[in-house]
Motif scaffolding. Structure first.
Motif, PDB file in Angstrom:
ATOM      1  N   ASN A  47      -7.940   7.272  -2.580  1.00  0.00           N
ATOM      2  CA  ASN A  47      -7.233   6.447  -3.557  1.00  0.00           C
ATOM      3  C   ASN A  47      -5.727   6.633  -3.375  1.00  0.00           C
ATOM      4  O   ASN A  47      -5.208   7.737  -3.501  1.00  0.00           O
ATOM      5  N   THR A  48      -5.020   5.551  -3.087  1.00  0.00           N
ATOM      6  CA  THR A  48      -3.582   5.639  -2.817  1.00  0.00           C
ATOM      7  C   THR A  48      -2.725   5.074  -3.957  1.00  0.00           C
ATOM      8  O   THR A  48      -1.517   4.908  -3.790  1.00  0.00           O
ATOM      9  N   MET A 102       0.843  -1.188   0.000  1.00  0.00           N
ATOM     10  CA  MET A 102       0.000   0.000   0.000  1.00  0.00           C
ATOM     11  C   MET A 102       0.882   1.243   0.000  1.00  0.00           C
ATOM     12  O   MET A 102       1.849   1.323   0.741  1.00  0.00           O
ATOM     13  N   ASN A 103       0.530   2.211  -0.855  1.00  0.00           N
ATOM     14  CA  ASN A 103       1.287   3.461  -0.892  1.00  0.00           C
ATOM     15  C   ASN A 103       0.998   4.300   0.339  1.00  0.00           C
ATOM     16  O   ASN A 103      -0.151   4.451   0.744  1.00  0.00           O
ATOM     17  N   VAL A 104       2.051   4.854   0.904  1.00  0.00           N
ATOM     18  CA  VAL A 104       1.921   5.787   2.018  1.00  0.00           C
ATOM     19  C   VAL A 104       2.725   7.041   1.672  1.00  0.00           C
ATOM     20  O   VAL A 104       3.581   7.026   0.797  1.00  0.00           O
ATOM     21  N   ILE A 105       2.420   8.131   2.365  1.00  0.00           N
ATOM     22  CA  ILE A 105       3.133   9.381   2.124  1.00  0.00           C
ATOM     23  C   ILE A 105       4.195   9.538   3.196  1.00  0.00           C
ATOM     24  O   ILE A 105       3.903   9.959   4.329  1.00  0.00           O
ATOM     25  N   GLN A 106       5.406   9.201   2.868  1.00  0.00           N
ATOM     26  CA  GLN A 106       6.505   9.400   3.806  1.00  0.00           C
ATOM     27  C   GLN A 106       6.953  10.859   3.781  1.00  0.00           C
ATOM     28  O   GLN A 106       7.233  11.447   4.827  1.00  0.00           O
ATOM     29  N   GLN A 107       6.996  11.445   2.573  1.00  0.00           N
ATOM     30  CA  GLN A 107       7.317  12.856   2.448  1.00  0.00           C
ATOM     31  C   GLN A 107       6.926  13.335   1.057  1.00  0.00           C
ATOM     32  O   GLN A 107       6.704  12.534   0.154  1.00  0.00           O
ATOM     33  N   THR A 108       6.841  14.652   0.907  1.00  0.00           N
ATOM     34  CA  THR A 108       6.573  15.242  -0.399  1.00  0.00           C
ATOM     35  C   THR A 108       7.714  16.194  -0.739  1.00  0.00           C
ATOM     36  O   THR A 108       8.390  16.713   0.156  1.00  0.00           O
ATOM     37  N   ASN A 109       7.894  16.419  -2.018  1.00  0.00           N
ATOM     38  CA  ASN A 109       8.973  17.307  -2.476  1.00  0.00           C
ATOM     39  C   ASN A 109       8.508  18.068  -3.722  1.00  0.00           C
ATOM     40  O   ASN A 109       9.128  18.007  -4.777  1.00  0.00           O
ATOM     41  N   TYR A 110       7.422  18.809  -3.582  1.00  0.00           N
ATOM     42  CA  TYR A 110       6.874  19.541  -4.706  1.00  0.00           C
ATOM     43  C   TYR A 110       7.592  20.884  -4.877  1.00  0.00           C
ATOM     44  O   TYR A 110       8.228  21.407  -3.952  1.00  0.00           O
ATOM     45  N   ASN A 111       7.419  21.444  -6.058  1.00  0.00           N
ATOM     46  CA  ASN A 111       7.919  22.790  -6.337  1.00  0.00           C
ATOM     47  C   ASN A 111       6.840  23.515  -7.138  1.00  0.00           C
ATOM     48  O   ASN A 111       6.740  23.360  -8.352  1.00  0.00           O
ATOM     49  N   ASP A 164      -1.748   6.392  -6.836  1.00  0.00           N
ATOM     50  CA  ASP A 164      -0.745   7.368  -7.261  1.00  0.00           C
ATOM     51  C   ASP A 164      -0.925   8.608  -6.403  1.00  0.00           C
ATOM     52  O   ASP A 164      -1.235   9.695  -6.884  1.00  0.00           O
ATOM     53  N   ILE A 165      -0.713   8.419  -5.115  1.00  0.00           N
ATOM     54  CA  ILE A 165      -1.131   9.403  -4.130  1.00  0.00           C
ATOM     55  C   ILE A 165      -0.393  10.730  -4.262  1.00  0.00           C
ATOM     56  O   ILE A 165      -0.978  11.803  -4.119  1.00  0.00           O
ATOM     57  N   LEU A 166       0.902  10.688  -4.568  1.00  0.00           N
ATOM     58  CA  LEU A 166       1.665  11.937  -4.666  1.00  0.00           C
ATOM     59  C   LEU A 166       1.215  12.765  -5.872  1.00  0.00           C
ATOM     60  O   LEU A 166       1.116  13.997  -5.780  1.00  0.00           O
ATOM     61  N   ASN A 167       0.923  12.119  -6.972  1.00  0.00           N
ATOM     62  CA  ASN A 167       0.434  12.827  -8.147  1.00  0.00           C
ATOM     63  C   ASN A 167      -0.962  13.391  -7.893  1.00  0.00           C
ATOM     64  O   ASN A 167      -1.283  14.513  -8.308  1.00  0.00           O
ATOM     65  N   ARG A 168      -1.791  12.626  -7.228  1.00  0.00           N
ATOM     66  CA  ARG A 168      -3.147  13.082  -6.876  1.00  0.00           C
ATOM     67  C   ARG A 168      -3.095  14.359  -6.061  1.00  0.00           C
ATOM     68  O   ARG A 168      -3.799  15.334  -6.330  1.00  0.00           O
TER      69      ARG A 168
END
Length: 312
Positions: A294-295, A1-10, A297-301
């Protein structure tokens, strides 16, 4: 299962980024974007495993209570464009957290058990037992540490050091007690007792705002009201909804965030149990069923939903 460990957006027009214990915060000229990740911390240490759906639980509970308390104090939240994201007013945060306690539990109990009878400048009566209700709710503030441990501090020390002006601190106290009363009433409607919690505030254009999360399992402790009297009379542990069970597991396995201590291994069954407890708290506190995001593609979502909110 995908989890959000961290994000790195710009993002376009992004001015800054800050990674907290649980939230990744993106700053813009007049807005903040807070991404509630699945990281979990205890004793001011980020644990190695992320917890499925934990960020969504925190974000949606916080949004629920921010909307329910907007008549008590202005708050920062403007939009919830994604299950894990809040977008709101960018404020200058006060360097203290306002911890309100209605019962002798957690850190306050550990101090009391060790012989302390004054916690953060507040005198406590003799003869109390763990989880006893206090004569009235008390405020035991802490300093707000960007790194390392928050520290207990008294009202007097806050004013003496000029951390918060006296008139503004009086307003923070009044807001905190009013929020705690509203949280207590809402918890009672769900068969729960709000034991203790913390509030954070910021200021913008001479207005004080409630910021960050409110009444979540990371910032609050709840007891089940139906079993509280009998358990207390019998000296039994209280059935509770909070992150305290994680702290207790860590303590049992020799970890309290002190130098030289090793974080115990978190296996998959334990991680899943923590996730289930967080979801249970969401459903119990809000009275609503938890709808898992919905996990796949969680970071893209999350990125798409933030961009949509910022452009609106």
């Amino acid at each position: 299962m995908n989890v959000i460990q961290q994000t790195n957006y710009n993002f376009p027009n992004q001015l800054g980024f800050y990674r907290g214990k649980v939230r990744d915060v993106y700053s813009f000229k007049d807005r903040l974007v807070m991404v509630a990740t699945d990281r979990i911390s205890a004793f001011d240490v980020i644990l190695p495993r992320a917890i499925p759906y934990k960020g969504q639980v925190l974000n949606q509970i916080a949004a629920y209570f921010l909307k329910a308390t907007a008549d008590v104090v202005p708050n920062w939240l403007l939009d919830v464009p994604d299950p894990n994201v809040g977008v709101g007013v960018r404020c200058v945060p006060y360097a203290v957290e306002m911890v309100v306690r209605g019962y002798l539990a957690g850190h306050a109990w550990r101090e009391y058990r060790a012989g302390e009878r004054v916690v953060c400048g507040v005198a406590l009566p003799e003869g109390l037992k763990e989880n006893d209700r206090l004569p009235q709710p008390i405020i035991t503030p802490t300093t707000k540490a960007h790194e390392g441990h928050d520290e207990d501090i008294s009202r007097e020390a806050i004013l003496e050091r000029g951390i918060v002006p006296s008139d503004e601190y009086a307003q923070l106290e009044a807001y905190s007690l009013a929020l705690f009363q509203r949280g207590t009433d809402m918890a009672a409607d769900q068969g729960l007792i709000l034991v203790d919690t913390k509030y954070e505030f910021g200021k913008r254009d001479e207005t004080i705002y409630l910021i960050d999360e409110i009444h979540t399992p990371d910032s609050s402790r709840y007891f089940y009201a139906d079993t509280y009297p009998a358990n207390q009379a019998a000296g039994l542990p209280q059935k509770q909804l909070s992150k305290e069970f994680v702290r207790e597991w860590l303590i049992e396995n020799g970890f309290q965030g002190k130098e030289g201590q090793q974080i115990p291994h978190m296996d998959d069954p334990w991680v899943n149990q923590i996730s289930e407890r967080y979801i249970e708290l969401y459903e119990k506190v809000t009275g609503m069923l938890f709808d898992k995001g919905n996990t796949l593609d969680i970071l893209n979502r999350i990125e798409k939903n933030i961009l949509r909110s910022l452009s609106s």
